[in-house]
Structures are given as C-alpha cells and as structure tokens.
Design an enzyme around this catalytic site. Sequence first.
Site, PDB file in Angstrom:
ATOM      1  N   ASP A 108       1.009 -18.471 -26.063  1.00  0.00           N
ATOM      2  CA  ASP A 108       1.426 -18.591 -27.186  1.00  0.00           C
ATOM      3  C   ASP A 108       2.744 -18.749 -26.961  1.00  0.00           C
ATOM      4  O   ASP A 108       3.162 -19.240 -25.858  1.00  0.00           O
ATOM      5  CB  ASP A 108       1.196 -17.358 -28.145  1.00  0.00           C
TER       6      ASP A 108
ATOM      7  N   CYS B 206       1.034 -14.663 -22.889  1.00  0.00           N
ATOM      8  CA  CYS B 206       1.381 -14.066 -24.266  1.00  0.00           C
ATOM      9  C   CYS B 206       2.719 -13.384 -23.848  1.00  0.00           C
ATOM     10  O   CYS B 206       3.392 -13.332 -22.846  1.00  0.00           O
ATOM     11  CB  CYS B 206       0.443 -13.537 -25.029  1.00  0.00           C
TER      12      CYS B 206
ATOM     13  N   THR C 263       3.163  -9.919 -23.655  1.00  0.00           N
ATOM     14  CA  THR C 263       2.911  -8.885 -22.440  1.00  0.00           C
ATOM     15  C   THR C 263       1.735  -9.354 -21.740  1.00  0.00           C
ATOM     16  O   THR C 263       1.547  -8.466 -20.883  1.00  0.00           O
ATOM     17  CB  THR C 263       2.668  -7.834 -23.589  1.00  0.00           C
TER      18      THR C 263
ATOM     19  N   HIS D 266     -11.798  -5.763  -6.347  1.00  0.00           N
ATOM     20  CA  HIS D 266     -12.645  -4.826  -7.095  1.00  0.00           C
ATOM     21  C   HIS D 266     -13.185  -5.257  -8.451  1.00  0.00           C
ATOM     22  O   HIS D 266     -14.205  -4.764  -8.776  1.00  0.00           O
ATOM     23  CB  HIS D 266     -11.701  -3.569  -7.452  1.00  0.00           C
TER      24      HIS D 266
ATOM     25  N   HIS E 149     -18.402  -2.547  -5.438  1.00  0.00           N
ATOM     26  CA  HIS E 149     -17.634  -2.987  -6.633  1.00  0.00           C
ATOM     27  C   HIS E 149     -18.566  -4.120  -7.320  1.00  0.00           C
ATOM     28  O   HIS E 149     -18.589  -4.370  -8.617  1.00  0.00           O
ATOM     29  CB  HIS E 149     -16.348  -3.972  -6.155  1.00  0.00           C
TER      30      HIS E 149
HETATM   31  C1  RB5 Z   1       4.063 -12.721 -30.275  1.00  0.00           C
HETATM   32  O1  RB5 Z   1       5.341 -12.392 -30.577  1.00  0.00           O
HETATM   33  C2  RB5 Z   1       3.394 -11.582 -29.526  1.00  0.00           C
HETATM   34  O2  RB5 Z   1       3.196 -10.532 -30.274  1.00  0.00           O
HETATM   35  C3  RB5 Z   1       2.323 -11.926 -28.459  1.00  0.00           C
HETATM   36  O3  RB5 Z   1       2.854 -12.952 -27.554  1.00  0.00           O
HETATM   37  C4  RB5 Z   1       1.956 -10.899 -27.399  1.00  0.00           C
HETATM   38  O4  RB5 Z   1       2.657 -10.125 -27.087  1.00  0.00           O
HETATM   39  C5  RB5 Z   1       0.389 -10.338 -27.828  1.00  0.00           C
HETATM   40  O5  RB5 Z   1       0.033  -9.590 -26.984  1.00  0.00           O
END
Ligand code: RB5
Length: 150
Positions: A8, A65, A67, A98, A133
Amino acid sequence: MKIALASDHAGFELKTGIIAHLGERGVVYRDFGCGPGETVDYVDYGARAAASVVSGDCDRAILFCGTGIGMAVVANKFKGIRATPCWNLFTAGVSRSHNDSNCLTLGGRTLSLEGAIPIVDAWLKTPFEGGRHARRVSKIADIESRNLKD
Ligand code: RB5
C-alpha cells in the site's frame, strides 16, 4: 523462483528499495502495485499478490504495508499461504526454517531499507527444516481444510 510483490502507500517506498535490491540480485519478481502517489487499501493489493502464489503464477510473496501486520492478516486468509511479519534476522530465518513461510510481510513504518535488506536475503535463502516442523505445518493445513468452528 518468482516473487510476488505488493504494497500500500505506507509500504511503497520500502517496496521500491527492495525492488532495486532484488534487481541487483537477479531475483525474478512481479509487482502487483500500488504505484507511486496513490493512497490505497492494503487489502486489495495483498490479496492480488497472495492469489498469485495460490494459483502458482508466483512461488512466494513479499508484502509491504505500514507495519506488515495488515498484509499478513489478509494473506493468511488464502488457503496455503503462511504469511509471517518479520522484523529482524532471527524472525526471518525461523519463519522459513520452522514455519515454511511463503509470504514475508514487512513494515515500511517500522523498518529502514538497510534493516529490511538482510531480512529479505535471509528469508529468501533459508530452507525449511522439515521433520517435526513439517508435522506442525501440516496440522495448520488440516485446520484450513476442516474449516473448524470451535
Ligand atoms: C495505512 O495507513 C496503514 O494502516 C497500513 O499500511 C498498515 O499499517 C496496516 O496494517
């Protein structure tokens, strides 16, 4: 090995850096978007890349994304996908040895490019250990096919 890539907007810059790195290493990839300057829903792009692994068009996926968490949640809805958010060398290696990870997810807001490159390299080169595993991974596949409700 062909790698599906998707991001994204929050993962776009890190994806761009990793694309350059994969290019230097001669790794074959397909980028499912998003493009620059777009604000998008990670769900749509992660789903396209994960579907390409399920169909066999790509062998594994790397998704970006903010995180790495949202992309992992989406990708893990697809049968046969084992998506693993990784944040250091240890988690990258163990996700392969694993968990037989076939989808690496990375956070553009939690990792620098310098931090992400060794993670990608370790994830690409570490083999699955099999043995005990393999038994555990096959139990995950059993759960997927039984569609358990409790
Ligand atoms: C986008 O702002 C953010 O929410 C997305 O990239 C992500 O962190 C979702 O897990």
